[in-house]
Write an enzyme that holds these catalytic residues in place. Structure first.
Site, PDB file in Angstrom:
ATOM      1  N   SER A   1      -3.459   0.633  -1.509  1.00  0.00           N
ATOM      2  CA  SER A   1      -4.090   1.028  -1.478  1.00  0.00           C
ATOM      3  C   SER A   1      -4.687   1.710  -2.164  1.00  0.00           C
ATOM      4  O   SER A   1      -4.637   2.544  -2.503  1.00  0.00           O
ATOM      5  CB  SER A   1      -3.545   1.216  -1.420  1.00  0.00           C
TER       6      SER A   1
ATOM      7  N   VAL B   1      -0.128  -4.412   4.602  1.00  0.00           N
ATOM      8  CA  VAL B   1      -0.190  -2.539   4.710  1.00  0.00           C
ATOM      9  C   VAL B   1      -1.358  -2.905   3.839  1.00  0.00           C
ATOM     10  O   VAL B   1      -2.981  -2.076   4.149  1.00  0.00           O
ATOM     11  CB  VAL B   1       0.870  -2.065   4.842  1.00  0.00           C
ATOM     12  N   GLU B   2      -1.005  -3.153   2.396  1.00  0.00           N
ATOM     13  CA  GLU B   2      -1.942  -2.815   1.205  1.00  0.00           C
ATOM     14  C   GLU B   2      -3.208  -3.308   1.536  1.00  0.00           C
ATOM     15  O   GLU B   2      -4.490  -2.574   1.359  1.00  0.00           O
ATOM     16  CB  GLU B   2      -1.546  -3.296  -0.012  1.00  0.00           C
ATOM     17  N   THR B   3      -3.493  -4.828   1.911  1.00  0.00           N
ATOM     18  CA  THR B   3      -5.020  -5.581   1.908  1.00  0.00           C
ATOM     19  C   THR B   3      -5.321  -5.732   3.249  1.00  0.00           C
ATOM     20  O   THR B   3      -6.034  -6.848   3.154  1.00  0.00           O
ATOM     21  CB  THR B   3      -5.225  -6.296   0.527  1.00  0.00           C
TER      22      THR B   3
ATOM     23  N   TYR C   1       4.757   5.251   4.557  1.00  0.00           N
ATOM     24  CA  TYR C   1       4.697   4.145   4.290  1.00  0.00           C
ATOM     25  C   TYR C   1       5.680   3.547   4.021  1.00  0.00           C
ATOM     26  O   TYR C   1       5.584   1.909   4.849  1.00  0.00           O
ATOM     27  CB  TYR C   1       4.142   4.273   2.290  1.00  0.00           C
TER      28      TYR C   1
END
Length: 389
Positions: free
Chosen positions: A25, A166-168, A365
């Site tokens: 994030s 989710v991150e990238t 998250y």
């Protein structure tokens, strides 16, 4: 990944900061006298190394060309503590540029304005058709590495895929800020006054980044998020030092978290395994909670209750479920708020749920990672999903 759960309800960085793990994030001037990059040394090199824009002012140098006193003191302390060449530390810092964009993105949004926390809104940003489709393709393309990580670390392939998604967006959005610019901006010009703890944290990460660069393990022009997170899993420099591995799970040799999916996959598995992941236990226990379980919520980042205690408070097995290995683990009640409505969803988290919160200190998250993981596993089907540990 470094904020408390009540303060961080956006997706990755790690901090996962990693914080993550969290995570999150959740962007990146040539510097003389630096060691060679991995192309010639075989060491770790993560991300592209194109020089960044030079129209920003220096974040470290005074108009007369000297380093700012605080920067100079930081450099000398870092070199002494880590036995680094002082001239190379000074050269690394002298090339850092101030980033007004980093400062702006690090400011609280609309100070004084109440932002209502909404689990359903948050979930919809991550568990949606495009991300699920890309996740299934990522799994198909990297099935061997995901299976290897699952066997080595006990972390299900779907969870690793969920975190990277989710991150990238599976490597599609890793950030384009020079990390040394982002970290030096936040270390020496943090945009919110009176936050010495935040400045100290970013100075620590900056020290780790410079150490990695001078060891030849990162390129000095590595790019990442506006908070300094790097690669598909958005590892902060400290997490790269401690948890990054190559595609075989080894800490030596060439490790590229931006362009080598196997290294990113194995590194996420290693991170979760070292933060308490329990092999063979689900993220959420199959439990039916009492009508109002709000009194059972502690809001912490570690499970503290036993299955016997929860049963005494009115919890029961969900229809068709049985008390497996999870029932012998500590458990915690997860609240997923809809603040504007004054309502919440509740789930029963196992130690594996709380392992994900080490990546990013947010119940939202960790739950989004789990839900995206399940959706991607359903998309790829039982053959690829396998046992789904």
């Amino acid at each position: 990944m470094f904020m408390l759960r009540r303060l961080l309800q956006i997706g990755g960085l790690v901090v996962p900061f990693m914080l993550a793990g969290c995570a999150s994030s959740p962007p990146r001037t040539p510097v003389p006298n630096l060691p060679p990059t991995a192309s010639s040394s075989g060491a770790i090199r993560i991300g592209p190394s194109e020089p960044g824009p030079s129209d920003e002012p220096s974040s470290t140098i005074l108009p007369d060309g000297r380093l700012r006193p605080g920067v100079d003191a930081f450099a000398r302390d870092l070199a002494a503590r880590r036995s680094l060449p002082l001239d190379q530390v000074l050269a690394s810092l002298s090339g850092a540029r101030y980033s007004a964009t980093v400062a702006r993105l690090s400011m609280p949004s609309m100070p004084g304005h109440k932002v209502w926390r909404s689990w359903l809104t948050y979930r919809s940003r991550f568990v949606e058709p495009t991300r699920i489709r890309w996740g299934a393709q990522f799994w198909r393309d990297n099935a061997a590495a995901l299976n290897q990580a699952q066997l080595r670390y006990g972390v299900p392939a779907k969870i690793i895929a969920g975190i990277i998604g989710v991150e990238t967006l599976y490597g599609r959005n890793m950030g384009d800020f020079r990390v040394i610019d982002a970290l030096s901006t936040l270390a020496f010009d943090y945009p919110v006054p009176g936050k010495p703890d935040r400045e100290a944290m970013f100075r620590s990460q900056l020290g780790d980044f410079i150490t990695l660069a001078l060891q030849g393990r990162l390129d000095i022009d590595t790019r990442g998020s506006y908070a300094g997170a790097i690669g598909m899993p958005q590892f902060m420099p400290r997490s790269i030092m401690q948890y990054a591995v190559d595609g075989s799970g080894n800490t030596g040799g060439h490790i590229d978290l931006a362009d080598d999916p196997a290294a990113a996959i194995m590194s996420v598995g290693n991170y979760l395994a070292q933060h308490g992941w329990v092999r063979g236990v689900p993220v959420f226990a199959p439990v039916r909670l009492p009508a109002d379980p709000s009194a059972l919520v502690t809001g912490g980042l570690a499970p503290t209750m036993t299955w016997d205690q929860l049963q005494a408070d009115g919890a029961r097995l969900a229809p068709g479920a049985h008390a497996g290995a999870w029932s012998r683990q500590p458990l915690g009640i997860v609240d997923l708020d809809e603040e504007a409505r004054g309502t919440a969803q509740y789930r029963t988290g196992t130690p594996n749920f709380f392992a994900i919160t080490h990546y990013n200190h947010s119940y939202f998250y960790a739950t989004a990672v789990s839900d995206l993981a399940d959706a991607v596993a359903q998309q790829v089907g039982p053959v690829l999903a396998g046992t789904g540990l």
